[in-house]
Design an enzyme around this catalytic site. Structure first.
Site, short mmCIF file in Angstrom:
data_model
loop_
_atom_site.label_atom_id
_atom_site.label_comp_id
_atom_site.label_asym_id
_atom_site.label_seq_id
_atom_site.Cartn_x
_atom_site.Cartn_y
_atom_site.Cartn_z
CD GLN A 151 -34.16 48.43 -37.62
OE1 GLN A 151 -34.63 47.93 -36.61
NE2 GLN A 151 -33.90 49.72 -37.70
CD GLN A 404 -14.59 75.64 -34.50
OE1 GLN A 404 -13.67 76.37 -34.16
NE2 GLN A 404 -15.05 75.63 -35.75
CE1 TYR A 433 -24.36 55.20 -33.25
CE2 TYR A 433 -22.49 55.36 -34.74
CZ TYR A 433 -23.02 55.41 -33.47
OH TYR A 433 -22.20 55.66 -32.40
CD GLU A 434 -29.11 52.55 -32.95
OE1 GLU A 434 -30.33 52.55 -33.23
OE2 GLU A 434 -28.46 51.49 -32.78
CD GLU A 436 -30.17 62.29 -41.37
OE1 GLU A 436 -29.11 62.94 -41.40
OE2 GLU A 436 -31.30 62.79 -41.15
CE1 TYR A 579 -19.69 82.93 -27.29
CE2 TYR A 579 -17.39 82.92 -26.67
CZ TYR A 579 -18.38 82.72 -27.61
OH TYR A 579 -18.04 82.30 -28.84
C1 LIG Z 1 -14.71 40.41 -23.90
C2 LIG Z 1 -14.66 41.78 -24.44
C3 LIG Z 1 -15.59 42.75 -23.87
C4 LIG Z 1 -15.52 44.08 -24.50
C5 LIG Z 1 -16.53 44.97 -23.94
C6 LIG Z 1 -17.41 45.69 -24.91
C7 LIG Z 1 -18.56 46.29 -24.24
C8 LIG Z 1 -19.42 47.21 -25.01
C9 LIG Z 1 -20.54 47.74 -24.15
C10 LIG Z 1 -21.62 48.42 -24.93
C11 LIG Z 1 -22.62 49.18 -24.14
C12 LIG Z 1 -23.64 49.93 -24.99
C13 LIG Z 1 -23.24 51.30 -25.41
C14 LIG Z 1 -23.68 51.74 -26.77
C15 LIG Z 1 -22.62 51.68 -27.79
C16 LIG Z 1 -23.08 52.12 -29.15
C17 LIG Z 1 -22.28 51.61 -30.29
C18 LIG Z 1 -23.12 51.75 -31.52
C19 LIG Z 1 -22.50 51.37 -32.80
C20 LIG Z 1 -23.41 51.70 -33.95
C21 LIG Z 1 -24.62 50.82 -34.04
C22 LIG Z 1 -25.63 51.28 -35.01
C23 LIG Z 1 -26.74 50.58 -35.15
C24 LIG Z 1 -27.88 51.01 -36.01
O1 LIG Z 1 -27.86 52.00 -36.66
S1 LIG Z 1 -29.22 49.95 -35.98
C25 LIG Z 1 -30.39 50.65 -37.09
C26 LIG Z 1 -31.01 51.90 -36.56
N1 LIG Z 1 -32.08 52.34 -37.41
C27 LIG Z 1 -32.85 53.34 -37.14
O2 LIG Z 1 -32.67 54.01 -36.15
C28 LIG Z 1 -33.98 53.57 -38.09
C29 LIG Z 1 -34.64 54.90 -37.92
N2 LIG Z 1 -36.06 54.80 -38.10
C30 LIG Z 1 -36.94 54.66 -37.05
O3 LIG Z 1 -36.56 54.54 -35.92
C31 LIG Z 1 -38.41 54.65 -37.34
O4 LIG Z 1 -38.77 53.90 -38.32
C32 LIG Z 1 -38.96 56.07 -37.46
C33 LIG Z 1 -38.91 56.60 -36.05
C34 LIG Z 1 -38.16 56.98 -38.38
C35 LIG Z 1 -40.42 56.10 -38.02
O5 LIG Z 1 -41.06 54.94 -37.76
P1 LIG Z 1 -42.54 54.60 -38.28
O6 LIG Z 1 -42.76 53.20 -37.97
O7 LIG Z 1 -42.71 55.05 -39.68
O8 LIG Z 1 -43.35 55.46 -37.32
P2 LIG Z 1 -44.09 56.85 -37.46
O9 LIG Z 1 -45.28 56.72 -38.33
O10 LIG Z 1 -43.16 57.96 -37.75
O11 LIG Z 1 -44.59 57.00 -35.97
C36 LIG Z 1 -45.67 56.20 -35.46
C37 LIG Z 1 -45.67 56.33 -33.95
O12 LIG Z 1 -44.65 55.50 -33.42
C38 LIG Z 1 -43.82 56.27 -32.56
N3 LIG Z 1 -42.49 55.67 -32.56
C39 LIG Z 1 -41.63 55.53 -33.58
N4 LIG Z 1 -40.50 54.91 -33.16
C40 LIG Z 1 -40.68 54.65 -31.85
C41 LIG Z 1 -39.87 54.03 -30.85
N5 LIG Z 1 -38.64 53.59 -31.13
N6 LIG Z 1 -40.35 53.92 -29.62
C42 LIG Z 1 -41.58 54.41 -29.31
N7 LIG Z 1 -42.42 55.00 -30.20
C43 LIG Z 1 -41.95 55.13 -31.45
C44 LIG Z 1 -43.88 57.66 -33.12
O13 LIG Z 1 -43.47 58.60 -32.19
C45 LIG Z 1 -45.34 57.75 -33.50
O14 LIG Z 1 -46.06 58.02 -32.34
P3 LIG Z 1 -47.43 58.87 -32.46
O15 LIG Z 1 -47.00 60.24 -32.85
O16 LIG Z 1 -47.96 58.79 -31.07
O17 LIG Z 1 -48.27 58.23 -33.48
C1 LIG Z 2 -21.24 53.46 -38.69
C2 LIG Z 2 -22.62 52.91 -38.93
C3 LIG Z 2 -23.02 51.77 -38.27
C4 LIG Z 2 -24.27 51.22 -38.51
N1 LIG Z 2 -24.63 50.06 -37.88
C5 LIG Z 2 -25.82 49.49 -38.16
C6 LIG Z 2 -26.19 48.26 -37.53
O1 LIG Z 2 -25.45 47.71 -36.72
N2 LIG Z 2 -27.37 47.69 -37.85
C7 LIG Z 2 -28.22 48.29 -38.73
O2 LIG Z 2 -29.29 47.72 -38.99
N3 LIG Z 2 -27.91 49.45 -39.33
C8 LIG Z 2 -26.74 50.07 -39.07
N4 LIG Z 2 -26.41 51.27 -39.66
C9 LIG Z 2 -27.34 51.89 -40.61
C10 LIG Z 2 -28.01 53.16 -40.06
O3 LIG Z 2 -28.86 52.86 -39.00
C11 LIG Z 2 -28.75 53.88 -41.18
O4 LIG Z 2 -27.83 54.25 -42.16
C12 LIG Z 2 -29.49 55.09 -40.63
O5 LIG Z 2 -30.60 54.69 -39.84
C13 LIG Z 2 -29.94 56.07 -41.72
O6 LIG Z 2 -30.75 55.46 -42.65
P1 LIG Z 2 -30.48 55.57 -44.23
O7 LIG Z 2 -29.09 55.16 -44.48
O8 LIG Z 2 -31.59 54.87 -44.88
O9 LIG Z 2 -30.59 57.13 -44.54
P2 LIG Z 2 -31.65 57.83 -45.49
O10 LIG Z 2 -32.99 57.72 -44.86
O11 LIG Z 2 -31.53 57.36 -46.88
O12 LIG Z 2 -31.17 59.34 -45.36
C14 LIG Z 2 -30.76 60.16 -46.48
C15 LIG Z 2 -31.35 61.58 -46.33
O13 LIG Z 2 -32.76 61.51 -46.45
C16 LIG Z 2 -33.38 62.24 -45.40
N5 LIG Z 2 -34.66 61.62 -45.06
C17 LIG Z 2 -34.97 60.28 -45.05
N6 LIG Z 2 -36.25 60.10 -44.66
C18 LIG Z 2 -36.76 61.32 -44.41
C19 LIG Z 2 -38.02 61.78 -43.96
N7 LIG Z 2 -39.01 60.95 -43.68
N8 LIG Z 2 -38.19 63.12 -43.80
C20 LIG Z 2 -37.19 63.98 -44.08
N9 LIG Z 2 -35.97 63.59 -44.51
C21 LIG Z 2 -35.76 62.29 -44.67
C22 LIG Z 2 -32.39 62.15 -44.24
O14 LIG Z 2 -32.58 63.21 -43.31
C23 LIG Z 2 -31.05 62.24 -44.98
O15 LIG Z 2 -30.77 63.60 -45.19
C24 LIG Z 2 -25.16 51.84 -39.44
C25 LIG Z 2 -24.75 53.00 -40.11
C26 LIG Z 2 -23.51 53.54 -39.86
C27 LIG Z 2 -23.08 54.79 -40.60
#
Ligand SMILES: CCCCCCCCCCCCCCCCCCCCC/C=C/C(=O)SCCNC(=O)CCNC(=O)[C@H](O)C(C)(C)COP(=O)(O)OP(=O)(O)OC[C@H]1O[C@@H](n2cnc3c(N)ncnc32)[C@H](O)[C@@H]1OP(=O)(O)O
Ligand SMILES: Cc1cc2nc3c(=O)[nH]c(=O)nc-3n(C[C@H](O)[C@H](O)[C@H](O)COP(=O)(O)OP(=O)(O)OC[C@H]3O[C@@H](n4cnc5c(N)ncnc54)[C@H](O)[C@@H]3O)c2cc1C
Length: 654
Positions: A151, A404, A433-434, A436, A579
């Site tokens: 993504q 700590q 991740y997931e 900020e 505490y």
């Molecule tokens: C054989 C061998 C076997 C071995 C075994 C292995 C087994 C392993 C087992 C594993 C089990 C699982 C355990 C977990 C492990 C974890 C490991 C993880 C490793 C790391 C992976 C990392 C991955 C990533 O990072 S993926 C990328 C993630 N990216 C993000 O999170 C991006 C962040 N941005 C957003 O989410 C959105 O865009 C946001 C929320 C910032 C804003 O979105 P928008 O579209 O601009 O929306 P906005 O206008 O603000 O809001 C509109 C409206 O929508 C609502 N909203 C937004 N998001 C959501 C949502 N997700 N769901 C519901 N509603 C949502 C928001 O609240 C607004 O609502 P209203 O206020 O009502 O309008």
């Molecule tokens: C170890 C690791 C694993 C990852 N794995 C995956 C993966 O498997 N798949 C995948 O798709 N991605 C993955 N990512 C990416 C990750 O999901 C993004 O890096 C994360 O969602 C943050 O987005 P960004 O890098 O664009 O940060 P930015 O948005 O650029 O953040 C920079 C700064 O801007 C600020 N900021 C940004 N927007 C706003 C706002 N609207 N209001 C106020 N402040 C704001 C933030 O708070 C932060 O201080 C991974 C990242 C890491 C570190």
């Protein structure tokens, strides 16, 4: 407690730790049953035993002594070995069992199929229709293919609406054409995408008839299933070393006019028909379900990382003697210092509080999933708000606690023999991740502001925000009467959270009334709003801890959990000085509280945190096994530093 009840006592252990364990007032196994839940606690013991019996699943050498390539290879080797045994050891459909197996065998530094399990499979489960599930999900579960979730891009991770990767529908050929049109549109970060995966769910902006329809998920084959060579029209690779988590090959991806069939768009909710007709999903954010899934699991995962760090430092603090409290007596264990206890014990309480909150967030996710299957979208917003707040608060506080714990180990805490550096590096990645953390706080902030509006309209919000409508509460903690028990603390917590939420809402209103645009007014209030989100989430954690403790049947376990609850509520609520008293109560059980996490040495990978407490002799062994000690003089020294010094000497003689 009599010695035989403490499951952690063993012959031959460091007597300093044995002395601690004899002081336990409860059965560590029974507390483990509360921390993990009795089923998972039992399964973790069985899993640890099964791993002991399979030497190929053990580390070939300590991970910190490996190069990045060796780490990647070691993780791949273990995954391959596990694939032969896994179904005998765990129930693959149970995430927490599988995750425990992963932590014990492979560890926390990543592995080639983390994202496959954490996001690829959940995204297929949540977003693929039945026919697509038959085509890909079963193969994914059998591990015939390895996938990731692609993504984030080089230029955008947070603001998903601005993702630049495009998927343009070509009606004539009934295909999507995927493109990375700019440098900043390169997918960047997806775990295991660099080298390990052959498939990815790629999130791209859908375009039909020049109309932009927002981010949607597409199944893309990255590599040939036989040769593992990169497919045509695709450029792919690893993004290089990271702060930690280096067994994982986080990757980049460029798509150049890549054509995929129409049915490669995941179509459980949003649909594109052959003629290009677009059908909207019943909820706009259903495409984000895999993120909500991971966020709901991150809480227990970070509780565990905090537990790793604290059990290392608590055990070590009981074998480390340094300085005197009474100059006429022997040097004391560093755990005896009041500052050391203040440094560690509130975080031990938090580790328990976070684990309980995490169990609750997973339970809520499962409830939401079942209700969604029945066509009900009502719970999505509540769960999104809850997991956004918990994810942000817990990852941040866990990072603080781990740091700590590292400092509590003094100099040895900085050596990778403690493993603290890796635990910290992996822990704080969760702040980013997931979503900020500060951005996710704002998501909860939106939800709280809506709740305030409904209170002002005379409605009574339900669930976690019901307290916002409670009027006539006390105004200060000074009004709390100690004999009213923990419920009074919780009410004080509610008061503080409510006051901050109303303060933020009023400020927002004031800016809006002054003529600022909604967005500008919002930006002017985000610090206040984030404070409100933080307090609301801490209230949830405290309240959940309190309710959880009320359910404990074993009186000895309940008593020690109440000590922790007391410490937690005071630490979070009142002033630092208060505490000291509670810390004294925790002190005799300190080691047993961390023993109850039942983290094996294999899982810990820490010399300082060894269960038997034999730290110093093993630190020396550790140092001797360093690659750099295999030659008396390093080749690089001969090449650079020796000539430099010889040259300098020659120059001075001239
Ligand atoms: C054989 C061998 C076997 C071995 C075994 C292995 C087994 C392993 C087992 C594993 C089990 C699982 C355990 C977990 C492990 C974890 C490991 C993880 C490793 C790391 C992976 C990392 C991955 C990533 O990072 S993926 C990328 C993630 N990216 C993000 O999170 C991006 C962040 N941005 C957003 O989410 C959105 O865009 C946001 C929320 C910032 C804003 O979105 P928008 O579209 O601009 O929306 P906005 O206008 O603000 O809001 C509109 C409206 O929508 C609502 N909203 C937004 N998001 C959501 C949502 N997700 N769901 C519901 N509603 C949502 C928001 O609240 C607004 O609502 P209203 O206020 O009502 O309008
Ligand atoms: C170890 C690791 C694993 C990852 N794995 C995956 C993966 O498997 N798949 C995948 O798709 N991605 C993955 N990512 C990416 C990750 O999901 C993004 O890096 C994360 O969602 C943050 O987005 P960004 O890098 O664009 O940060 P930015 O948005 O650029 O953040 C920079 C700064 O801007 C600020 N900021 C940004 N927007 C706003 C706002 N609207 N209001 C106020 N402040 C704001 C933030 O708070 C932060 O201080 C991974 C990242 C890491 C570190």
């Amino acid at each position: 407690m009599s010695a035989h009840l403490n499951a952690a006592l063993r012959e031959g252990d460091n007597p300093e730790l044995t002395e601690e364990r004899r002081k336990a007032t409860f059965d560590t196994r029974k507390l483990a049953d509360e921390f993990f839940g009795s089923h998972l606690a039992r399964r973790r013991r069985e899993i640890a035993k099964a791993i002991d019996a399979i030497p190929e699943l053990h580390d070939t050498k300590p991970l910190p002594f490996m190069t990045r390539e060796e780490k990647v290879e070691e993780a791949a080797r273990k995954v391959f070995t596990l694939s032969k045994h896994i179904t005998d050891i765990v129930d693959l459909s149970n995430n927490r069992e599988t995750q425990s197996l992963n932590e014990m065998v492979i560890g926390i530094e990543g592995m080639p199929i983390s994202l496959h399990f954490a996001m690829f499979i959940p995204a297929l489960q949540g977003q693929a229709d039945d026919e697509q599930k038959r085509e890909w999900l079963d193969r994914a579960i059998r591990m015939e293919i390895i996938g990731t979730y692609a993504q984030t891009e080089l230029g955008h991770g947070t603001n998903l609406r601005m993702l630049e990767t495009t998927a343009t529908y070509d009606k004539q050929n009934k295909e999507f054409i995927l493109n990375s049109p700019t440098l900043t549109s390169l997918k960047w970060w997806p775990g295991n995408m660099g080298k390990s995966c052959n498939y990815a769910i790629v999130v791209a902006n859908l375009i039909i008839d020049d109309k932009l329809l927002g981010p949607h998920s597409f199944m893309v084959q990255l590599r040939d299933e036989n040769s593992h060579e990169t497919m045509p029209n695709i450029q792919i690779g690893d993004i290089g070393p990271k702060m930690a988590y280096n067994s994982s090959d986080n990757g980049f991806l460029k798509l150049s006019n890549l054509r995929i069939p129409r049915r490669n768009m995941l179509m459980k909710h949003a649909k594109v028909q052959e003629d290009g007709t677009y059908k909207k999903p019943p909820h706009e954010k259903l495409a984000y379900s895999a993120m909500v899934h991971v966020r709901s699991h991150m809480i227990t995962q970070h509780a565990m990382l905090l537990a790793y760090a604290l059990s290392i430092s608590t055990r070590y603090s009981c074998i480390r003697r340094q300085g005197y409290i009474d100059p006429k007596k022997d040097e004391v264990k560093v755990i005896e210092y009041q500052t050391q206890q203040h440094r560690l014990f509130p975080h031990i309480a938090r580790a328990y509080a976070f684990a309980f909150a995490g169990t609750e967030s997973i339970r809520k996710f499962e409830i939401m999933k079942r209700s969604l299957e029945a066509g009900n979208i009502e719970l999505i917003a509540d769960l999104h708000a809850l997991t956004s707040g918990l994810k942000a608060v817990v990852t941040y506080l866990a990072g603080q606690g781990i740091e700590q714990a590292r400092q509590a180990c003094g100099g040895h805490g900085y050596s990778m023999a403690s493993y603290m550096g890796e635990i910290y590096g992996v822990g704080i990645a969760g702040c980013t991740y997931e979503g900020e953390n500060l951005v996710m706080m704002q998501q909860l902030g939106r939800y709280l502001i809506k709740a305030v509006k409904s209170v002002k309209e005379g409605k009574k919000p339900t669930g976690y925000v019901a307290y916002l409508a409670h009027a006539g509460q006390r105004h200060s903690l000074i009004d709390c009467r100690p004999n009213e028990g923990y419920a009074e603390h919780i009410r004080a917590f509610e008061h503080i959270a409510r006051r901050q939420t109303f303060r933020a809402a009023e400020r927002l209103q004031k800016y809006e009334n002054s003529g600022l645009s909604t967005e500008q007014a919002w930006n002017n209030c985000t610090v206040e709003l984030n404070r409100a989100s933080r307090l609301h989430t801490r209230l949830f954690i405290a309240c959940n801890f309190y309710e959880r403790v009320l359910d404990v049947e074993d009186m000895a376990v309940r008593e020690v959990l109440e000590d922790l609850l007391h410490l937690h509520l005071n630490y979070e609520l009142i002033d630092i000085a208060s505490y000291a008293l509670e810390a004294k109560k925790i002190r005799p059980n300190a080691v047993s509280l961390v023993d109850s996490w039942e983290i094996t040495d294999r899982e810990h990978r820490s010399v300082l945190g060894r269960r038997d407490g034999h730290v110093y002799e093993n630190l020396f062994k550790w140092a001797k096994s360093s690659d750099l000690n295999q030659n008396d003089v390093l080749p690089s020294h001969k090449k650079h530093l020796l000539p430099m010094m010889l040259n300098a000497r020659k120059q001075s003689k001239l």
